[in-house]
Design an enzyme around this catalytic site. Structure first.
Site, PDB file in Angstrom:
ATOM      1  N   CYS A  15      46.832  10.643  26.646  1.00 37.31           N
ATOM      2  CA  CYS A  15      46.978  11.613  27.724  1.00 37.31           C
ATOM      3  C   CYS A  15      47.616  12.877  27.166  1.00 37.31           C
ATOM      4  O   CYS A  15      48.490  12.821  26.311  1.00 37.31           O
ATOM      5  CB  CYS A  15      47.824  11.120  28.886  1.00 37.31           C
ATOM      6  SG  CYS A  15      47.190   9.662  29.684  1.00 37.31           S
ATOM      7  N   GLU A  61      38.447   1.153   5.361  1.00 37.43           N
ATOM      8  CA  GLU A  61      38.431   2.460   6.017  1.00 37.43           C
ATOM      9  C   GLU A  61      36.993   2.938   6.262  1.00 37.43           C
ATOM     10  O   GLU A  61      36.691   3.488   7.321  1.00 37.43           O
ATOM     11  CB  GLU A  61      39.233   3.465   5.170  1.00 37.43           C
ATOM     12  CG  GLU A  61      39.242   4.893   5.661  1.00 37.43           C
ATOM     13  CD  GLU A  61      39.786   5.103   7.077  1.00 37.43           C
ATOM     14  OE1 GLU A  61      40.369   4.164   7.656  1.00 37.43           O
ATOM     15  OE2 GLU A  61      39.590   6.203   7.614  1.00 37.43           O
ATOM     16  N   GLU A 110      34.075   3.210  14.536  1.00 42.89           N
ATOM     17  CA  GLU A 110      34.697   4.106  15.530  1.00 42.89           C
ATOM     18  C   GLU A 110      33.705   5.076  16.150  1.00 42.89           C
ATOM     19  O   GLU A 110      33.734   5.311  17.349  1.00 42.89           O
ATOM     20  CB  GLU A 110      35.792   4.961  14.865  1.00 42.89           C
ATOM     21  CG  GLU A 110      37.099   4.273  14.634  1.00 42.89           C
ATOM     22  CD  GLU A 110      38.090   5.191  13.935  1.00 42.89           C
ATOM     23  OE1 GLU A 110      39.233   5.261  14.370  1.00 42.89           O
ATOM     24  OE2 GLU A 110      37.728   5.851  12.930  1.00 42.89           O
ATOM     25  N   TRP A 127      43.858   9.293  29.304  1.00 36.05           N
ATOM     26  CA  TRP A 127      43.335   8.081  28.667  1.00 36.05           C
ATOM     27  C   TRP A 127      43.869   6.952  29.534  1.00 36.05           C
ATOM     28  O   TRP A 127      45.074   6.708  29.571  1.00 36.05           O
ATOM     29  CB  TRP A 127      43.848   7.980  27.239  1.00 36.05           C
ATOM     30  CG  TRP A 127      43.212   6.875  26.456  1.00 36.05           C
ATOM     31  CD1 TRP A 127      42.061   6.927  25.737  1.00 36.05           C
ATOM     32  CD2 TRP A 127      43.717   5.540  26.282  1.00 36.05           C
ATOM     33  NE1 TRP A 127      41.800   5.721  25.147  1.00 36.05           N
ATOM     34  CE2 TRP A 127      42.800   4.850  25.457  1.00 36.05           C
ATOM     35  CE3 TRP A 127      44.838   4.857  26.738  1.00 36.05           C
ATOM     36  CZ2 TRP A 127      42.976   3.513  25.088  1.00 36.05           C
ATOM     37  CZ3 TRP A 127      45.014   3.529  26.372  1.00 36.05           C
ATOM     38  CH2 TRP A 127      44.091   2.878  25.563  1.00 36.05           C
TER      39      TRP A 127
END
Ligand code: G6P
Length: 614
Positions: free
Chosen positions: A2, A487, A494, A75
């Protein structure tokens, strides 16, 4: 998570608030809202589910009057992301509006108590409870907004950064923080507030970082006032921002993520500037030098972090053990804090965080300090909560990272950890001079090496065509590049929503090998290093089972070129530096696959960049 923005002055507030929300959208994009307060005490309040652009579209046809206001991008934590749960929330009478970043943990208890007083709630949020509580206190005690906020916050358990307005006091915004960030921008006859400095920088470079437990009283035409929870006057420490507006724009790139990938030659130059010289092998990290004794006597290092920062921590472990010869453990901050960890005053805890605001990492720091450890921060955001909560540290100085998937911050973190390992090695006298000279020389060349590696962009873009519609990916690496595999897999997952797993290459035969068939591509990170022969065997094991292999290899590696389906050639670098270079093609691969799939790479679904909830 947020983002909140506030403004009071003589300009129309709406444009400043909306622009600010766009800047903070990386913190959440489930819903957004604004409330403008006019001089005569009217509140123009608009909310919309979806992104800030949806709110903007809705606002186009509305009355946007008011030179003061508060705004929010959400969020979702409590309640689904719809219009009703969007902030700002209003008190029962409609006179008080509030925006909130954080979580009120005891909101059910407070809600029940207010319900017994006849209060009804429109939303499912914890935030609405707080605004009703403030009005309840105000009416019960017959006090003004600031005292009502102060009193209400005494009853609240949890984390918050809030901004509150009252139609009866149209010249005032009250803001407060505990465990969630809040920055106040001090302009000429106008004041700004926001979750970070990005919405403020184009109006003023003078900022005040509010401390935990402080309440700011921002009144039009009057100097800023800050008080403590006990109503004592607090010191106002005005700092000068070193950020520029151009850093916050896409600069001709289609996405922030691509811009940030391409910025890396410069960000790594900024990261090492002043820390290694033009010649010689010395590393100067003031955070280490000023506490040389702590590092000399340290018996163990514990790295705490989350997400991408945790992957950087895994590389940091190898670097520190190699060059400083201190045993290192790497913990997820969220696990560490609840594990009753053994921490002693002989331990140094390194907290790695791009945002410097991750709630779990902050809590891990608090615990480590309570148990007597010295805490060292590796952060990007200057003045962030973690940077301020640590005993010492090193900023990575890569500039604002806006794309939700971390790229330049990761390479900055790994570069800082490399310099940290060398600096601590110097202090402990564990460093072989020749090795140090070689590594420092490579760090010096990193910007140029990254520049060369970025030339792979076109090739990787074409390669991504082949893999746009696969459902699973495997990433393998060994040694320093096992964390690179993790990663690389995380980046793809993602932003493209393709399931991807990172694995130590030699562990493949203990499970993931069962998955291999012609539909599962494997990215093998195989630059020339001590384990090169072994990883060639791993590639052969994949090929023997019909899997396709994309291999990241050192330029001129003809052996792997013959067996892999595709090769991505990177410059020849020492093994300990290779994760920085390797990460460039992996970032580009994830980016191009996600773009081709039509995904929103800068704002992937469900994610937020700054995770201030547990
Ligand atoms: C979120 C972000 C990740 C980040 C992680 C830790 O999950 O999406 O990119 O790595 O938080 O954030 P930090 O700011 O502590 O590095």
């Amino acid at each position: 998570m947020c983002g909140i923005v506030g403004y009071i002055g003589s300009r129309p507030a709406y444009e400043i608030l909306i622009k600010g929300l766009h800047r903070l959208e990386y913190r959440g994009y489930d819903s957004a809202g604004v409330a403008m307060l006019t001089d005569d005490g009217r509140l123009n309040i608009y909310k919309s589910h979806g992104k800030v652009a949806d709110l903007e579209n809705f606002c186009n046809a509305q009355d946007l009057d008011g030179c003061a206001g508060i705004a929010h991008t959400r969020w979702a934590t409590h309640g689904e992301p719809n219009d009703i749960n969007a902030h700002p929330h209003l008190s029962r009478s409609g006179r008080i509006a509030l925006v909130h970043n954080g979580t009120i943990e005891n909101y059910t208890v407070l809600k029940e108590a207010l319900e017994q007083q006849g209060y009804e709630f429109k939303s499912e949020t914890d935030t609405e409870v707080l605004v009703q509580l403030i009005e309840y206190v105000m009416l019960t005690n017959g006090c003004q907004l600031v005292d009502a906020v102060r009193e209400a916050l005494h009853q609240v358990i949890g984390a918050y950064a809030i901004a509150v307005v009252d139609t009866q006091e149209p010249d005032t915004i009250v803001a407060a923080r505990k465990s969630s960030p809040l920055v106040i921008g001090v302009g000429d006859g106008e004041t700004f507030l926001a979750s970070d400095a990005t919405p403020i920088v184009e109006y003023t470079d003078k900022v005040v970082y509010l401390n935990d437990g402080e309440i700011a009283i921002i009144t039009r035409g009057k100097p800023l006032k800050i008080i403590t929870a006990d109503n004592e006057s607090a010191e106002i420490d005005i700092q000068t921002l070193k950020m520029s507006v151009s850093q916050l724009e896409k600069g001709g790139f289609p996405h922030f993520m691509l811009k940030e990938i391409f910025e890396q030659p410069r960000t790594i130059r900024d990261c090492v500037r002043g820390r290694i010289g033009n010649s010689g092998s010395r590393v100067t990290l003031s955070g280490v030098i000023e506490h040389a004794d702590v590092f000399r006597r340290a018996k163990r290092i514990i790295i705490v972090a989350c997400g991408t920062s945790w992957h950087a921590g895994l590389i940091g472990k190898r670097l520190i053990e190699e060059y400083a010869r201190i045993p290192v453990v790497v913990e997820y901050a969220s696990e560490f804090r609840y594990s009753n960890p053994i921490v002693t005053p002989d331990d140094v805890v390194i907290a790695i965080s791009q945002s410097g605001e991750t709630a779990d990492t902050l809590a891990a720091i608090k615990l480590a300090k309570e148990r007597g450890a010295f805490v060292y921060g590796v952060c990007n955001v200057v003045g962030s909560s973690i940077a301020r909560a640590t005993d010492s540290g090193t900023y990575i100085h890569v500039g604002p990272e806006i794309g939700v998937a971390s790229t330049k911050a990761f390479t900055g973190q790994v570069t800082v950890l490399t310099m940290f390992a060398l600096a601590v090695g110097q202090v402990r006298d564990t460093l072989d001079r020749e090795v140090a000279a070689k590594v420092v020389c490579s760090i010096r060349k990193l910007p140029e090496l990254i520049k060369q590696t970025l030339k792979l962009n076109d090739k990787i873009e074409k390669l991504s065509d082949t893999y746009t519609y696969v459902h699973n990916f495997l990433y393998l690496g060994r040694g320093y590049n096992f964390p690179s595999a993790l990663e690389g897999a995380l980046k793809l997952k993602e932003i493209s929503y393709i399931h991807a797993e990172g694995y130590p290459a030699a562990e493949m035969k203990h499970g993931p090998i069962a998955l291999i068939d012609h539909e599962l591509p494997t990215v093998v990170i195989a630059p020339k290093d001590d384990l090169h022969e072994k990883i060639i065997s791993n590639i052969q094991q994949v090929k023997a089972r019909g899997g396709s292999v994309i291999a990241v290899v050192t330029k001129g590696d003809t052996t792997i070129a013959e067996i892999a389906d595709h090769i991505i050639e990177i410059p020849d670098v020492p093994e300990s530096i290779s994760p920085v270079i390797v990460s460039i093609p992996l970032q580009l691969l994830a980016y191009h696959i996600a773009v081709k799939k039509g995904c929103n790479v800068d704002m992937p679904r469900n994610l937020a960049k700054s995770v201030t909830v547990e």
